[in-house]
Design a protein around this motif. Sequence first.
Motif, PDB file in Angstrom:
ATOM      1  N   SER A  48      29.360  55.754  43.680  1.00  0.00           N
ATOM      2  CA  SER A  48      28.723  56.912  44.290  1.00  0.00           C
ATOM      3  C   SER A  48      27.795  56.537  45.440  1.00  0.00           C
ATOM      4  O   SER A  48      27.257  57.408  46.102  1.00  0.00           O
ATOM      5  N   CYS A  49      27.622  55.242  45.701  1.00  0.00           N
ATOM      6  CA  CYS A  49      26.815  54.809  46.841  1.00  0.00           C
ATOM      7  C   CYS A  49      27.465  55.316  48.125  1.00  0.00           C
ATOM      8  O   CYS A  49      28.681  55.398  48.226  1.00  0.00           O
ATOM      9  N   ALA A  50      26.631  55.641  49.091  1.00  0.00           N
ATOM     10  CA  ALA A  50      27.167  56.112  50.369  1.00  0.00           C
ATOM     11  C   ALA A  50      27.984  55.012  51.025  1.00  0.00           C
ATOM     12  O   ALA A  50      27.641  53.839  50.934  1.00  0.00           O
TER      13      ALA A  50
ATOM     14  N   PRO B   4      40.669  50.195  36.479  1.00  0.00           N
ATOM     15  CA  PRO B   4      41.512  50.828  35.457  1.00  0.00           C
ATOM     16  C   PRO B   4      41.684  52.330  35.632  1.00  0.00           C
ATOM     17  O   PRO B   4      42.722  52.878  35.279  1.00  0.00           O
ATOM     18  N   ASP B   5      40.670  53.011  36.212  1.00  0.00           N
ATOM     19  CA  ASP B   5      40.770  54.464  36.369  1.00  0.00           C
ATOM     20  C   ASP B   5      41.494  54.881  37.646  1.00  0.00           C
ATOM     21  O   ASP B   5      41.641  56.065  37.924  1.00  0.00           O
ATOM     22  N   GLY B   6      41.940  53.914  38.446  1.00  0.00           N
ATOM     23  CA  GLY B   6      42.676  54.202  39.666  1.00  0.00           C
ATOM     24  C   GLY B   6      41.823  54.645  40.843  1.00  0.00           C
ATOM     25  O   GLY B   6      42.349  55.005  41.884  1.00  0.00           O
ATOM     26  N   SER B   7      40.494  54.600  40.710  1.00  0.00           N
ATOM     27  CA  SER B   7      39.617  55.088  41.772  1.00  0.00           C
ATOM     28  C   SER B   7      39.413  54.097  42.904  1.00  0.00           C
ATOM     29  O   SER B   7      38.794  54.423  43.908  1.00  0.00           O
ATOM     30  N   GLY B   8      39.900  52.883  42.748  1.00  0.00           N
ATOM     31  CA  GLY B   8      39.692  51.893  43.799  1.00  0.00           C
ATOM     32  C   GLY B   8      40.007  50.491  43.328  1.00  0.00           C
ATOM     33  O   GLY B   8      40.777  50.295  42.376  1.00  0.00           O
TER      34      GLY B   8
ATOM     35  N   LEU C 240      36.090  49.551  52.479  1.00  0.00           N
ATOM     36  CA  LEU C 240      34.913  48.943  51.874  1.00  0.00           C
ATOM     37  C   LEU C 240      33.860  49.992  51.535  1.00  0.00           C
ATOM     38  O   LEU C 240      33.476  50.798  52.379  1.00  0.00           O
ATOM     39  N   LEU C 241      33.400  49.983  50.273  1.00  0.00           N
ATOM     40  CA  LEU C 241      32.281  50.830  49.859  1.00  0.00           C
ATOM     41  C   LEU C 241      30.994  50.021  49.824  1.00  0.00           C
ATOM     42  O   LEU C 241      29.954  50.470  50.264  1.00  0.00           O
TER      43      LEU C 241
ATOM     44  N   GLY D   4      29.486  32.966  47.162  1.00  0.00           N
ATOM     45  CA  GLY D   4      30.406  33.828  46.453  1.00  0.00           C
ATOM     46  C   GLY D   4      30.166  35.267  46.838  1.00  0.00           C
ATOM     47  O   GLY D   4      29.045  35.643  47.188  1.00  0.00           O
ATOM     48  N   TRP D   5      31.201  36.059  46.798  1.00  0.00           N
ATOM     49  CA  TRP D   5      31.063  37.478  47.122  1.00  0.00           C
ATOM     50  C   TRP D   5      32.042  38.292  46.292  1.00  0.00           C
ATOM     51  O   TRP D   5      33.053  37.792  45.825  1.00  0.00           O
ATOM     52  N   PHE D   6      31.712  39.567  46.091  1.00  0.00           N
ATOM     53  CA  PHE D   6      32.637  40.526  45.509  1.00  0.00           C
ATOM     54  C   PHE D   6      32.352  41.873  46.145  1.00  0.00           C
ATOM     55  O   PHE D   6      31.264  42.104  46.669  1.00  0.00           O
ATOM     56  N   ALA D   7      33.354  42.720  46.155  1.00  0.00           N
ATOM     57  CA  ALA D   7      33.245  43.986  46.864  1.00  0.00           C
ATOM     58  C   ALA D   7      33.943  45.092  46.106  1.00  0.00           C
ATOM     59  O   ALA D   7      34.889  44.857  45.358  1.00  0.00           O
ATOM     60  N   ARG D   8      33.471  46.317  46.321  1.00  0.00           N
ATOM     61  CA  ARG D   8      34.084  47.520  45.767  1.00  0.00           C
ATOM     62  C   ARG D   8      34.788  48.232  46.899  1.00  0.00           C
ATOM     63  O   ARG D   8      34.195  48.493  47.956  1.00  0.00           O
ATOM     64  N   LEU D   9      36.068  48.492  46.723  1.00  0.00           N
ATOM     65  CA  LEU D   9      36.876  49.193  47.710  1.00  0.00           C
ATOM     66  C   LEU D   9      37.296  50.539  47.136  1.00  0.00           C
ATOM     67  O   LEU D   9      37.451  50.675  45.921  1.00  0.00           O
ATOM     68  N   ASP D  10      37.492  51.531  48.003  1.00  0.00           N
ATOM     69  CA  ASP D  10      37.987  52.806  47.500  1.00  0.00           C
ATOM     70  C   ASP D  10      39.502  52.719  47.306  1.00  0.00           C
ATOM     71  O   ASP D  10      40.100  51.655  47.474  1.00  0.00           O
ATOM     72  N   ALA D  11      40.131  53.821  46.960  1.00  0.00           N
ATOM     73  CA  ALA D  11      41.561  53.819  46.661  1.00  0.00           C
ATOM     74  C   ALA D  11      42.416  53.413  47.862  1.00  0.00           C
ATOM     75  O   ALA D  11      43.504  52.869  47.694  1.00  0.00           O
ATOM     76  N   ASP D  12      41.901  53.632  49.074  1.00  0.00           N
ATOM     77  CA  ASP D  12      42.612  53.240  50.297  1.00  0.00           C
ATOM     78  C   ASP D  12      42.229  51.837  50.764  1.00  0.00           C
ATOM     79  O   ASP D  12      42.584  51.441  51.861  1.00  0.00           O
ATOM     80  N   ARG D  13      41.474  51.136  49.940  1.00  0.00           N
ATOM     81  CA  ARG D  13      40.984  49.777  50.223  1.00  0.00           C
ATOM     82  C   ARG D  13      39.970  49.737  51.375  1.00  0.00           C
ATOM     83  O   ARG D  13      39.818  48.717  52.025  1.00  0.00           O
TER      84      ARG D  13
END
Length: 107
Positions: A91-93, A22-26, A50-51, A39-48
Amino acid sequence: MAAAVEEEGSAEVGLCFESPLPDGSGWMSGGGSGMGNIGWFARLDADRSLLWVAAMWVSNPFVGVRYEGARAVFVNDWGNLLTLRPAELASCAPLRPPRRDGRPEAR
């Protein structure tokens, strides 16, 4: 994840959803593989890029996410819910390839 997929006799990792934060950060994305148990889920940055990724061997595929304030609520194909705060985890590396000498990267 690749080892688990190979053990299950599948070479596929299925994407079930990709949803902007919702905040547009990723983005958050998720899916599954294997015989339906992975099952899996992932956090991507704004450019998609992988974080981080979380893979679970007995969770069943994650098929969706909804946002409740700062929380992301993931749902698997059985309707089970898992709640995280992706903004805090952002904020994880970023993932980096291992060093040639095998030692962990300094943070």
